[in-house]
Design a protein around this motif. Structure first.
Motif, mmCIF file in Angstrom:
data_model
loop_
_atom_site.group_PDB
_atom_site.id
_atom_site.type_symbol
_atom_site.label_atom_id
_atom_site.label_comp_id
_atom_site.label_asym_id
_atom_site.label_seq_id
_atom_site.Cartn_x
_atom_site.Cartn_y
_atom_site.Cartn_z
ATOM 1 N N UNK A 1 80.632 -30.279 19.307
ATOM 2 C CA UNK A 1 80.759 -29.752 17.884
ATOM 3 C C UNK A 1 79.663 -28.768 17.491
ATOM 4 N N UNK A 2 78.543 -29.196 17.674
ATOM 5 C CA UNK A 2 77.230 -28.480 17.439
ATOM 6 C C UNK A 2 77.011 -27.231 18.455
ATOM 7 N N UNK A 3 77.467 -27.366 19.808
ATOM 8 C CA UNK A 3 77.414 -26.294 20.809
ATOM 9 C C UNK A 3 78.430 -25.617 20.350
ATOM 10 N N UNK A 4 79.502 -25.497 20.014
ATOM 11 C CA UNK A 4 80.432 -24.419 19.455
ATOM 12 C C UNK A 4 79.988 -23.722 18.413
ATOM 13 N N UNK A 5 79.269 -24.491 17.406
ATOM 14 C CA UNK A 5 78.771 -23.633 16.248
ATOM 15 C C UNK A 5 77.539 -22.942 16.416
ATOM 16 N N UNK A 6 76.906 -23.417 17.418
ATOM 17 C CA UNK A 6 75.498 -22.514 17.739
ATOM 18 C C UNK A 6 75.985 -21.492 18.654
ATOM 19 N N UNK A 7 77.071 -21.693 19.583
ATOM 20 C CA UNK A 7 77.210 -20.620 20.336
ATOM 21 C C UNK A 7 77.872 -19.267 19.514
ATOM 22 N N UNK A 8 78.729 -19.786 18.665
ATOM 23 C CA UNK A 8 79.103 -18.663 17.954
ATOM 24 C C UNK A 8 78.227 -18.056 17.225
ATOM 25 N N UNK A 9 77.414 -18.618 16.481
ATOM 26 C CA UNK A 9 76.297 -17.986 15.752
ATOM 27 C C UNK A 9 75.480 -17.245 16.869
#
Lengths: 138, 138
Positions: free
Chosen positions: A100-108
């Motif tokens: 979940x964190x990875x998805x958020x950060x990747x998007x940002x």
DNA sequence: ATAATGTTTCCAGTTACTGGAAGGTCAAGG
DNA sequence: CCTTGACCTTCCAGTAACTGGAAACATTAT
């Protein structure tokens, strides 16, 4: 054999072996005349078991229980299985959180210019501001 | 406002706020006559930033650097992006490791009877014995 | 005899806090 | 004015699982 050789054979550092003894994970080793700890093949086997279990991410507490079952000829495999299943469940929770964190950060990161300019959606998100034209990522 | 209110507004415990001050992550708060720490809206904004960054798994050291960039109007977004990318890389390494362990354990669990019988491929694997008819899982 | 290596115990440090003790401050109520 | 209770202060301990290092003893090789 001395602790150094047991360490080399088992793949556990001498420091860690002493630590495991100090917390009661393994029995205190018998001592030589000079006070050196003395180990045999069986001890190395136990240490190797510990290394492999730790390598699979089992906590020292889990390893204590696994070792107890390993030693117990009357164990029920169900007990071993339960420990492993609980561990897998924990791993799955952790992976889900990290993903979940990875998805958020990747998007940002994808939306960050990454050049000499100061404006940055990563900082905007951390500051609590909505990324322009983008739903708030948490 | 006092530390309790700042804690409630930011979502960081009073304990943690004092801790962050002690390690230099945030500036020492000015004190009232009675010695109480005193906070303003700006402080709450910084604390909220910290909470969100920590929630995304950034280390306190990373947060120190992110806060520095957040405060710096002349920052380069590239610097922020680099921190985030390094963090994502670490997360991906961790996920890969956990997934590998999960696969191994899941496989072992599937082959464990999980009843009152003592034989168990999980223990066999930890003990270093090859699971019968099955390649060694590590 | 001496030097090199191995071992001993013990203390500190790591990460990011939380819990708890002992005691000061402040606002409200009697 | 005093007390009660909520809030705040500092400081020490503990968490997980070790690692690093110091000071001193044991063993082995030269």
């Amino acid at each position: 054999m001395n602790i150094g050789e047991a360490a080399a054979l088992s793949g556990i550092s001498a420091k860690a072996i002493r630590y495991y003894e100090s917390i009661g994970l393994i029995e205190p080793a018998p001592r030589s005349d000079g006070g050196y700890r003395s180990y045999g093949d069986t001890d190395v086997a136990f240490l190797t078991f510990i290394r492999r279990a730790r390598g699979l991410g089992f906590s020292v507490e889990d390893v204590t229980n696994l070792l107890g079952l390993y030693r117990d000829r009357n164990r029920a495999s169900a007990d071993v299985k339960a420990i492993a299943q609980a561990h897998v469940a924990g791993i799955e929770r952790k992976v889900a959180e990290l993903e979940s964190i990875r998805r958020t950060l990747t998007h940002l990161i994808e939306n960050c210019h990454g050049d000499e300019r100061p404006d940055c959606p990563i900082l905007d998100d951390l500051a609590g501001a909505a990324t322009p034209g983008d739903a708030r990522l948490v």
